[in-house]
Write a protein that holds these residues in place. Structure first.
Motif, short mmCIF file in Angstrom:
data_model
loop_
_atom_site.label_atom_id
_atom_site.label_comp_id
_atom_site.label_asym_id
_atom_site.label_seq_id
_atom_site.Cartn_x
_atom_site.Cartn_y
_atom_site.Cartn_z
N LEU A 45 0.96 -1.25 -0.01
CA LEU A 45 -0.05 -0.19 0.15
C LEU A 45 0.72 1.18 0.20
O LEU A 45 2.00 1.29 0.71
N ILE A 46 0.54 2.16 -0.94
CA ILE A 46 1.58 3.54 -1.08
C ILE A 46 0.57 4.44 -1.43
O ILE A 46 -0.48 4.36 -1.96
N ASP A 47 0.79 5.68 -0.94
CA ASP A 47 0.19 7.08 -1.24
C ASP A 47 0.38 7.19 -2.95
O ASP A 47 1.27 6.90 -3.32
N ALA A 48 -0.94 7.50 -3.53
CA ALA A 48 -1.08 7.58 -4.83
C ALA A 48 0.21 8.59 -5.50
O ALA A 48 0.66 7.98 -6.69
N ARG A 49 0.70 9.58 -4.94
CA ARG A 49 1.55 10.35 -5.25
C ARG A 49 2.81 9.83 -5.50
O ARG A 49 3.94 10.27 -6.21
N PHE A 50 3.24 8.88 -4.68
CA PHE A 50 4.57 8.16 -4.94
C PHE A 50 4.47 7.02 -5.90
O PHE A 50 5.71 6.37 -5.92
N LEU A 51 3.35 6.60 -6.27
CA LEU A 51 3.34 5.43 -7.23
C LEU A 51 4.50 5.65 -8.65
O LEU A 51 5.29 4.58 -9.00
N PRO A 52 4.64 6.80 -9.15
CA PRO A 52 5.42 6.86 -10.30
C PRO A 52 7.02 6.47 -9.78
O PRO A 52 7.86 5.76 -10.67
N VAL A 53 7.34 6.90 -8.56
CA VAL A 53 8.48 6.53 -7.96
C VAL A 53 8.89 4.83 -7.72
O VAL A 53 9.74 4.36 -8.04
N LEU A 54 7.72 4.10 -7.12
CA LEU A 54 7.62 2.80 -7.09
C LEU A 54 7.87 2.26 -8.53
O LEU A 54 8.64 1.17 -8.51
N SER A 80 9.44 3.33 -10.95
CA SER A 80 10.72 3.49 -11.50
C SER A 80 11.53 2.48 -10.66
O SER A 80 12.55 1.91 -11.49
N HIS A 81 11.41 2.04 -9.71
CA HIS A 81 12.07 0.92 -8.97
C HIS A 81 11.90 -0.35 -9.46
O HIS A 81 13.05 -0.87 -9.70
N PHE A 82 10.72 -0.61 -9.48
CA PHE A 82 10.46 -2.00 -9.94
C PHE A 82 10.16 -2.30 -11.62
O PHE A 82 9.87 -3.55 -12.05
N GLY A 83 9.94 -1.09 -12.34
CA GLY A 83 9.66 -1.27 -13.90
C GLY A 83 8.42 -2.03 -14.25
O GLY A 83 7.36 -1.95 -13.54
N ARG A 84 8.56 -2.87 -15.01
CA ARG A 84 7.48 -3.81 -15.34
C ARG A 84 6.80 -4.83 -14.03
O ARG A 84 5.96 -5.33 -14.32
N HIS A 85 7.79 -4.74 -13.35
CA HIS A 85 7.43 -5.83 -12.18
C HIS A 85 6.65 -5.05 -11.00
O HIS A 85 6.53 -5.31 -9.84
N ALA A 139 -0.87 -2.11 -4.78
CA ALA A 139 0.23 -2.59 -5.95
C ALA A 139 0.74 -3.73 -5.69
O ALA A 139 0.93 -4.00 -4.45
N ARG A 140 1.06 -4.47 -6.84
CA ARG A 140 1.69 -5.91 -6.58
C ARG A 140 3.36 -5.55 -7.15
O ARG A 140 3.48 -5.13 -8.43
N VAL A 141 4.27 -5.64 -6.52
CA VAL A 141 5.62 -5.82 -6.96
C VAL A 141 6.19 -7.30 -6.97
O VAL A 141 5.74 -7.85 -6.19
N ALA A 148 13.50 -1.21 1.77
CA ALA A 148 13.65 -0.83 2.94
C ALA A 148 13.80 0.72 3.04
O ALA A 148 13.48 1.23 4.04
N GLY A 149 14.43 1.35 2.08
CA GLY A 149 14.69 2.65 2.09
C GLY A 149 13.50 3.47 2.07
O GLY A 149 13.66 4.71 2.36
N TRP A 150 12.07 2.90 1.87
CA TRP A 150 11.05 3.79 1.85
C TRP A 150 10.39 3.90 3.44
O TRP A 150 9.43 4.69 3.45
N GLY A 151 10.96 3.27 4.20
CA GLY A 151 10.53 3.37 5.32
C GLY A 151 8.95 3.00 5.58
O GLY A 151 8.65 2.08 5.19
N ALA A 152 8.32 4.01 6.42
CA ALA A 152 7.13 3.59 6.44
C ALA A 152 6.21 4.20 5.36
O ALA A 152 4.76 4.23 5.42
#
Length: 318
Positions: free
Chosen positions: A238-247, A249-254, A267-269, A282-286
């Motif tokens: 679960l993540i705030d919608a505004r951070f989805l583009p960054v997530l 960029s980390h996982f790409g097509r995954h 989301a599913r990563v 881990a670097g995302w913290g809470a």
């Protein structure tokens, strides 16, 4: 390369006026599907190449057979050179071919065609890095592919000693600066990283190449297989919608959005192990909450404990 195939296809149409995908495939030594895709690409780009179904049909260059490019309109010539330009900017031989084609255009079209070629530049070097040159080993392997000769490789896998293999080279792929050789072996079709090839001897033995082999289709299969291996474990977060583009960029097509609710995204990563997912999160913290599975949550807890033990403030002892 696709660019020189497109040029060859267009010139063949000019010479004959009409060809079938099978005839083009035979002339260019490619699969029928690849020939059809090339013809469709020319047509989609605005070149006057159209299919004619039925007996005696095929693909035609409107206006009949020509020996030059003077039948193209200004818009059609721009479309052609925009289609070919990026490859031409990276390959000296294609640059020369494009210049010859430009000279065949009517004088009033040449400036627009030249502008189209210059509209896109391929620069493989990163910022602060020198230009990438085609490795000598790649040139040797390319020669073997074109001449259809077997190659004796000394290949080193991860943490392994070099092993000798006699292969049938089928094609080369440049993926983000890393070259791969697709080849036939006694154990079936395999993909070799060129930077792990200790040596390559081009033999005089004829190589076997399936008539229906299509490098782009084979590479798509390799990529799909590798991506599947890299996504054996998935986690729901679960993540705030505004951070989805960054997530993403980390996982790409995954990274796949499952649902959105009240400003949060479920989301599913995925990655190859639970530990790999945890290390990336881990670097995302809470900011990111891992809902499941438990192995990923446990890995995050372990990483958090390690960081706490190392960096937590300890009381001064005086």
């Amino acid at each position: 390369m696709r660019a020189d195939r497109l040029i060859a296809a267009l010139l063949l149409l000019q010479a004959r006026g009409r060809v079938t995908a099978s005839e083009l495939a035979e002339e260019l030594e490619i699969s029928v599907d690849t020939a059809r895709r090339d013809l469709e690409a020319l047509s989609a780009a605005g070149i006057p190449v159209y299919p004619q179904p039925g007996r005696g049909g095929g693909w035609s260059l409107v206006g009949g057979a020509r020996t030059d490019l003077t039948g193209l309109t200004a818009a059609e010539s721009q479309a052609l050179f925009l289609l070919l330009g990026p490859a031409g900017s990276a390959e000296p031989e294609l640059t020369s071919a494009l210049r010859k084609l430009i000279r065949a255009l009517p004088a009033t079209f040449r400036s627009d065609a030249e502008a189209a070629v210059r509209a896109v530049v391929s620069d493989s070097a990163g910022w602060g890095e020198p230009d990438r040159e085609l490795p000598a080993l790649v040139q040797s392997l390319q020669n073997a592919v074109v001449r259809r000769l077997k190659v004796r490789l000394a290949y080193t896998g991860k943490g392994e000693r070099p092993t000798e293999r006699l292969v049938d080279p089928l094609g080369l792929v440049d993926k983000d600066g890393i070259w791969y050789l697709v080849a036939g072996t006694e154990a079936g079709r395999r993909t070799f990283r060129v930077d792990r090839i200790a040596s390559a001897e081009v033999t005089d033995l004829p190589a076997e190449r399936p008539d229906d082999f299509d490098l782009s289709v084979e590479w798509a299969r390799v990529v799909a297989e590798m991506e599947q291996r890299r996504s054996l474990v998935s986690a729901t977060v679960l993540i705030d919608a505004r951070f989805l583009p960054v997530l993403r960029s980390h996982f790409g097509r995954h990274c796949e959005v499952v649902a959105q609710d009240d400003g949060r995204v479920r989301a599913r990563v995925a990655a190859h192990t639970a530990r790999s997912i945890a290390e990336q999160l881990a670097g995302w913290g809470a900011t990111v909450e891992v809902v499941e599975p438990e192995p990923v949550r446990a890995e995050l807890a372990r990483i958090g404990l390690e960081l706490t033990e190392r960096y937590a403030k300890r009381p001064d002892v005086s």
